[in-house]
Design a protein around this motif. Sequence first.
Motif, PDB file in Angstrom:
ATOM      1  N   GLU A   1      16.309  29.325   3.142  1.00 18.25           N
ATOM      2  CA  GLU A   1      14.801  28.717   2.823  1.00 18.25           C
ATOM      3  C   GLU A   1      14.387  28.453   4.240  1.00 18.25           C
ATOM      4  O   GLU A   1      14.973  27.693   5.056  1.00 18.25           O
ATOM      5  CB  GLU A   1      15.118  27.395   1.962  1.00 18.25           C
ATOM      6  CG  GLU A   1      14.413  26.104   2.372  1.00 18.25           C
ATOM      7  CD  GLU A   1      13.012  26.227   2.045  1.00 18.25           C
ATOM      8  OE1 GLU A   1      12.650  26.879   0.871  1.00 18.25           O
ATOM      9  OE2 GLU A   1      12.018  25.858   2.600  1.00 18.25           O
ATOM     10  N   THR A   2      13.224  29.045   4.473  1.00 20.50           N
ATOM     11  CA  THR A   2      12.686  28.602   5.905  1.00 20.50           C
ATOM     12  C   THR A   2      10.909  28.482   5.514  1.00 20.50           C
ATOM     13  O   THR A   2      10.235  28.902   6.394  1.00 20.50           O
ATOM     14  CB  THR A   2      12.646  29.920   6.859  1.00 20.50           C
ATOM     15  OG1 THR A   2      12.074  30.978   6.097  1.00 20.50           O
ATOM     16  CG2 THR A   2      14.093  30.237   6.978  1.00 20.50           C
TER      17      THR A   2
ATOM     18  N   ASP B   1      12.541  23.064   8.181  1.00 15.64           N
ATOM     19  CA  ASP B   1      13.827  23.249   8.426  1.00 15.64           C
ATOM     20  C   ASP B   1      14.415  24.809   8.205  1.00 15.64           C
ATOM     21  O   ASP B   1      13.713  25.429   7.214  1.00 15.64           O
ATOM     22  CB  ASP B   1      14.596  22.579   7.464  1.00 15.64           C
ATOM     23  CG  ASP B   1      15.105  20.913   8.205  1.00 15.64           C
ATOM     24  OD1 ASP B   1      15.182  21.000   9.355  1.00 15.64           O
ATOM     25  OD2 ASP B   1      14.357  19.785   7.519  1.00 15.64           O
ATOM     26  N   THR B   2      15.230  24.948   8.779  1.00 16.44           N
ATOM     27  CA  THR B   2      16.104  26.597   8.494  1.00 16.44           C
ATOM     28  C   THR B   2      17.218  25.961   7.782  1.00 16.44           C
ATOM     29  O   THR B   2      18.316  25.049   8.059  1.00 16.44           O
ATOM     30  CB  THR B   2      16.466  27.168   9.682  1.00 16.44           C
ATOM     31  OG1 THR B   2      15.576  27.224  10.814  1.00 16.44           O
ATOM     32  CG2 THR B   2      16.918  28.579   9.644  1.00 16.44           C
TER      33      THR B   2
ATOM     34  N   CYS C   1      20.543  27.214   4.839  1.00 20.50           N
ATOM     35  CA  CYS C   1      21.443  28.298   4.313  1.00 20.50           C
ATOM     36  C   CYS C   1      22.570  27.709   3.362  1.00 20.50           C
ATOM     37  O   CYS C   1      22.746  26.798   3.775  1.00 20.50           O
ATOM     38  CB  CYS C   1      21.916  29.097   5.334  1.00 20.50           C
ATOM     39  SG  CYS C   1      23.031  30.482   4.715  1.00 20.50           S
TER      40      CYS C   1
ATOM     41  N   SER D   1      19.183  22.680   9.143  1.00 21.62           N
ATOM     42  CA  SER D   1      19.117  22.926  10.484  1.00 21.62           C
ATOM     43  C   SER D   1      18.940  21.407  11.390  1.00 21.62           C
ATOM     44  O   SER D   1      19.626  21.210  12.298  1.00 21.62           O
ATOM     45  CB  SER D   1      18.159  23.789  11.264  1.00 21.62           C
ATOM     46  OG  SER D   1      16.743  23.492  10.734  1.00 21.62           O
TER      47      SER D   1
ATOM     48  N   SER E   1       8.163  30.588  13.883  1.00 23.36           N
ATOM     49  CA  SER E   1       9.051  31.526  13.312  1.00 23.36           C
ATOM     50  C   SER E   1      10.169  31.661  14.379  1.00 23.36           C
ATOM     51  O   SER E   1      11.391  32.172  14.242  1.00 23.36           O
ATOM     52  CB  SER E   1       8.468  32.698  13.239  1.00 23.36           C
ATOM     53  OG  SER E   1       7.302  33.046  13.964  1.00 23.36           O
TER      54      SER E   1
ATOM     55  N   HIS F   1      12.928  29.438  13.675  1.00 18.16           N
ATOM     56  CA  HIS F   1      13.832  29.740  12.775  1.00 18.16           C
ATOM     57  C   HIS F   1      14.791  30.667  12.990  1.00 18.16           C
ATOM     58  O   HIS F   1      15.856  30.693  12.613  1.00 18.16           O
ATOM     59  CB  HIS F   1      13.059  30.243  11.449  1.00 18.16           C
ATOM     60  CG  HIS F   1      12.341  28.935  10.805  1.00 18.16           C
ATOM     61  ND1 HIS F   1      12.921  28.046  10.085  1.00 18.16           N
ATOM     62  CD2 HIS F   1      10.962  28.647  10.620  1.00 18.16           C
ATOM     63  CE1 HIS F   1      12.304  27.238   9.214  1.00 18.16           C
ATOM     64  NE2 HIS F   1      10.679  27.391   9.893  1.00 18.16           N
TER      65      HIS F   1
ATOM     66  N   ASN G   1      17.753  29.347  15.202  1.00 23.38           N
ATOM     67  CA  ASN G   1      18.495  28.491  14.052  1.00 23.38           C
ATOM     68  C   ASN G   1      19.121  29.534  13.236  1.00 23.38           C
ATOM     69  O   ASN G   1      20.663  28.981  12.809  1.00 23.38           O
ATOM     70  CB  ASN G   1      17.508  27.547  13.212  1.00 23.38           C
ATOM     71  CG  ASN G   1      16.987  26.635  14.178  1.00 23.38           C
ATOM     72  OD1 ASN G   1      17.316  26.239  15.272  1.00 23.38           O
ATOM     73  ND2 ASN G   1      15.934  25.758  13.422  1.00 23.38           N
ATOM     74  N   TRP G   2      18.915  30.547  13.037  1.00 28.44           N
ATOM     75  CA  TRP G   2      19.341  31.310  11.748  1.00 28.44           C
ATOM     76  C   TRP G   2      21.081  31.487  11.994  1.00 28.44           C
ATOM     77  O   TRP G   2      21.755  31.220  10.997  1.00 28.44           O
ATOM     78  CB  TRP G   2      19.004  32.431  11.635  1.00 28.44           C
ATOM     79  CG  TRP G   2      19.588  33.130  10.459  1.00 28.44           C
ATOM     80  CD1 TRP G   2      20.318  34.620  10.676  1.00 28.44           C
ATOM     81  CD2 TRP G   2      19.880  32.879   8.946  1.00 28.44           C
ATOM     82  NE1 TRP G   2      20.973  34.856   9.277  1.00 28.44           N
ATOM     83  CE2 TRP G   2      20.467  33.480   8.510  1.00 28.44           C
ATOM     84  CE3 TRP G   2      19.357  31.835   8.360  1.00 28.44           C
ATOM     85  CZ2 TRP G   2      20.972  33.468   6.960  1.00 28.44           C
ATOM     86  CZ3 TRP G   2      19.818  31.663   7.038  1.00 28.44           C
ATOM     87  CH2 TRP G   2      20.564  32.430   6.365  1.00 28.44           C
TER      88      TRP G   2
ATOM     89  N   ALA H   1       6.963  31.443   9.337  1.00 30.84           N
ATOM     90  CA  ALA H   1       8.313  30.827   8.974  1.00 30.84           C
ATOM     91  C   ALA H   1       8.778  31.410   7.794  1.00 30.84           C
ATOM     92  O   ALA H   1      10.094  31.738   7.723  1.00 30.84           O
ATOM     93  CB  ALA H   1       8.149  29.284   8.765  1.00 30.84           C
TER      94      ALA H   1
ATOM     95  N   GLY I   1      12.710  33.913   6.961  1.00 28.08           N
ATOM     96  CA  GLY I   1      13.946  34.031   5.917  1.00 28.08           C
ATOM     97  C   GLY I   1      13.786  34.961   4.871  1.00 28.08           C
ATOM     98  O   GLY I   1      14.739  35.524   4.571  1.00 28.08           O
TER      99      GLY I   1
END
Lengths: 349, 147
Positions: A6-7, A11-12, A14, A29, A47, A50, A53-54, A86, A90
């Motif tokens: 979810e982005t 927030d990032t 998972c 995140s 982006s 994100h 962060n991923w 963003a 994701g």
Amino acid sequence: MVLGIETSCDDTACAVLDGTGNVLASVVSSQLKVHRPYGGVVPEIASREHLRNWLPVEGEALRVAGVELRDIELVAATRGPGLIGALLVGLSLGKSIAYGLGVPFYAVHHLEGHLYSPYLGAAGEPATIPPESFVGLVVSGGHTSVYRVEGGRISTAAETRDDAMGEVFDKVGKRLGLPYPQGPVVDRLAEAGDADAHPFSVAKFSDGSVDFSYSGLKSQALLAIEALERRGVHSPGGNVDAGDFPPELADLLAGFRAAAVGQILDRLERLLESGPFEHLAVSGGVAANRLLRRRLAEWSAERGLDLALSSLVYSGDNAAMIAHAALRRHRLGLEDDPLEAEAASRLAI
Amino acid sequence: MRRWSTRGAEETRALGEELARELTPDGILLLSGDLGVGKTVLVQGVARGLGIDPRAVQSPSYTLIARYESGSPPLVHIDLYRLEPEETYALGLEEELAGPGVKVVEWAERIPMPVPSALHLSIRRTDRSDEREILEAGPSSISDEED
């Protein structure tokens, strides 16, 4: 094993769920404090953020779940609505992982994720099978809407015509110098106030619509704060204890909160009259509001309705709800989306 | 510099609708004014002027950017309430403002660069609770404020 991504905005996130909907890991995140370049409230809107962060977020989710990427059998990502840049991060990650693993991919509507999130189990428990038809209330900083869900078909029953409920809590709290996120602080300070000492009216439309409106309540509260300030009553600001907060302001916040929650109950009552339902599912960040939880519990019990409140862990934006929505579709044998699924900043449900 | 006075949300919407007519298909409208003064209400009027249902126009304070492709021309509704001026670069604000459609920006005082071709309005309350004064600001006023 299902991987959720979810982005859509700040927030990032998972998450990893097993095939029963049991959440093995849900990482956001902001919990990881991956970075806060400017300090304070920094929406991870870019982006680029994100992307940065991923890997830490995905790594943490897989580590907590105790699985490896090759164990994933289904991948889901939010396709909209949200910030296009963003969302693209994701969605592209999700498609690539699914393609690389040779597993199905689902592109999920952000609000579909929220809608079904009250049926996610507590940690270590499988998800509950959602009822065939239910009414879903999604209430957060960005959304205040009610949907009727019938056999997987989702239709909008009511939505805000101006501000979201969470948004006006944050804005009123910011005006009082309260720390981010202001909504929960306003809720906490309102607990000590007397709503009847400073009542606000519940907004209604003259055309009889069940839509929501919170911008008038926001303006009234801001004017009332100004009036108190002219009389020398000021908010101390910061992370203030209820004991150090002026009682007049606590009454104001209690009245404000009561009118905001009262509007939700008013709309639900009218929706119940116009089309009976048996199940109510409540989600979104404002589902954590104490008065809302209490009033909804009373209201549903009096009417013999089954109330599912999303657990506090899943009321805000998260990826477990995205994985869960995809798993629900997969279990029903609904086809997975082709890898061509596109991101959309505005998306009808 | 023009100035208007409106009483009630509907009159503010009507002004927005009127202003929509003078914006070019890729025009920019910048709005400044305190919390709860009626910036989103004015944007609802602009939306109506572009053929978009104003009831669909919600505050994008959280979602930051909302696009209404059904408008002719389309409307891009941007809200910088949550952002610091330096964060607007991360949002891609420059690209958004240079892109197609009518762009309306709330909390425009947070734009860190001058926007020369924009119409800039500031909304403020008066002594009467339902009255709003809307003032057209000079083209350079935003960069002045940032100095």
